[in-house]
Design a protein around this motif. Sequence first.
Motif, PDB file in Angstrom:
ATOM      1  N   ILE A   1       0.829  -1.202   0.000  1.00 60.58           N
ATOM      2  CA  ILE A   1       0.000   0.000   0.000  1.00 60.58           C
ATOM      3  C   ILE A   1       0.865   1.253   0.000  1.00 60.58           C
TER       4      ILE A   1
ATOM      5  N   ARG B   1       1.810   2.237  -3.385  1.00 61.82           N
ATOM      6  CA  ARG B   1       0.720   2.848  -4.157  1.00 61.82           C
ATOM      7  C   ARG B   1       0.447   4.280  -3.685  1.00 61.82           C
TER       8      ARG B   1
ATOM      9  N   ASP C   1       3.487  -0.905   6.473  1.00 63.89           N
ATOM     10  CA  ASP C   1       2.095  -1.179   6.109  1.00 63.89           C
ATOM     11  C   ASP C   1       1.238  -0.114   6.752  1.00 63.89           C
TER      12      ASP C   1
ATOM     13  N   GLU D   1     -10.322   0.061  -3.930  1.00 67.65           N
ATOM     14  CA  GLU D   1      -9.848  -1.274  -4.290  1.00 67.65           C
ATOM     15  C   GLU D   1      -8.412  -1.220  -4.807  1.00 67.65           C
ATOM     16  N   TRP D   2      -8.127  -0.204  -5.629  1.00 71.84           N
ATOM     17  CA  TRP D   2      -6.759  -0.045  -6.129  1.00 71.84           C
ATOM     18  C   TRP D   2      -5.802   0.233  -4.984  1.00 71.84           C
TER      19      TRP D   2
ATOM     20  N   LEU E   1      -6.003  -0.575  -1.841  1.00 70.40           N
ATOM     21  CA  LEU E   1      -5.822  -1.710  -0.938  1.00 70.40           C
ATOM     22  C   LEU E   1      -5.137  -2.901  -1.608  1.00 70.40           C
ATOM     23  N   THR E   2      -5.490  -3.155  -2.882  1.00 66.41           N
ATOM     24  CA  THR E   2      -5.032  -4.389  -3.540  1.00 66.41           C
ATOM     25  C   THR E   2      -4.183  -4.162  -4.772  1.00 66.41           C
ATOM     26  N   GLY E   3      -4.267  -2.970  -5.370  1.00 62.98           N
ATOM     27  CA  GLY E   3      -3.584  -2.729  -6.636  1.00 62.98           C
ATOM     28  C   GLY E   3      -4.412  -3.074  -7.841  1.00 62.98           C
ATOM     29  N   ASN E   4      -5.612  -3.615  -7.633  1.00 60.56           N
ATOM     30  CA  ASN E   4      -6.482  -3.977  -8.740  1.00 60.56           C
ATOM     31  C   ASN E   4      -7.303  -2.776  -9.201  1.00 60.56           C
TER      32      ASN E   4
END
Length: 239
Positions: free
Chosen positions: A2, A5, A36, A55-56, A58-61
């Motif tokens: 995270i 990102r 983290d 969502e991006w 938290l997960t990169g998606n």
Amino acid sequence: MIIDRILQLIKYKGISRRKFYIETGLSNGFLDKVKDIGASKIKHILNAYPEVNMEWLLTGNGDMILNSYKFGDRTNTKNSSVHEPNTSTYKPENKEAIQKQQVPLYNIQAPAGIASLFQDANQDPIDFISIPYLPKCDGAIHVNGDSMHPLLKSGDIVMYKRMNNVIENIFWGEMYLVYLIADDLKEFVMIKWIQKSDKGDDWIKLVSENPQYQPKEVSFTNIKGLALVKASIRINATY
């Protein structure tokens, strides 16, 4: 991770880490201290930048920016379950769809008093202020007095963002709204530059812009609230 990102988001927005800390309310140097990040910090970031896809983050998606923000429509967002943002500090592609903050303007002479500016006590604002692209603010008050003259004069309006009342979170040399309780229990709210004190780590120096006012050394235990001054408004004519 995270953190990676978040750094990507900072680069995308073209801002410094320092500005990121100010806008989110996270502590100075936070990104260098952790590997983290918890849910509460995520909420701070999404509140400051509601256009970011949770969502991006938290997960990169998915995409970094929500589609509804890309096209200027804020009615449906994936982050609605986390918060309900009503402010924005980014510049959307569709400038006709700019969403401005409604910053509450408070009367510090009201019965609710000074403390309500820094606590969750209810105080009805006397008005609201909207300025395009304004950094996220919690409220605004009128300037009273001339200690910050000529930078600020009595009757001007300052807009502020409340900060965690921890000495390690202070941005030294910046202008703050300071809520102070003196040893005789009198309450004061003042606008001052905050500098480090020669008396030690538990003291701060409050400095006026007006040279007629001498700097004052204050024990940090007497400081009950801090808010970073983000903007000011001056009305040059009343007609």
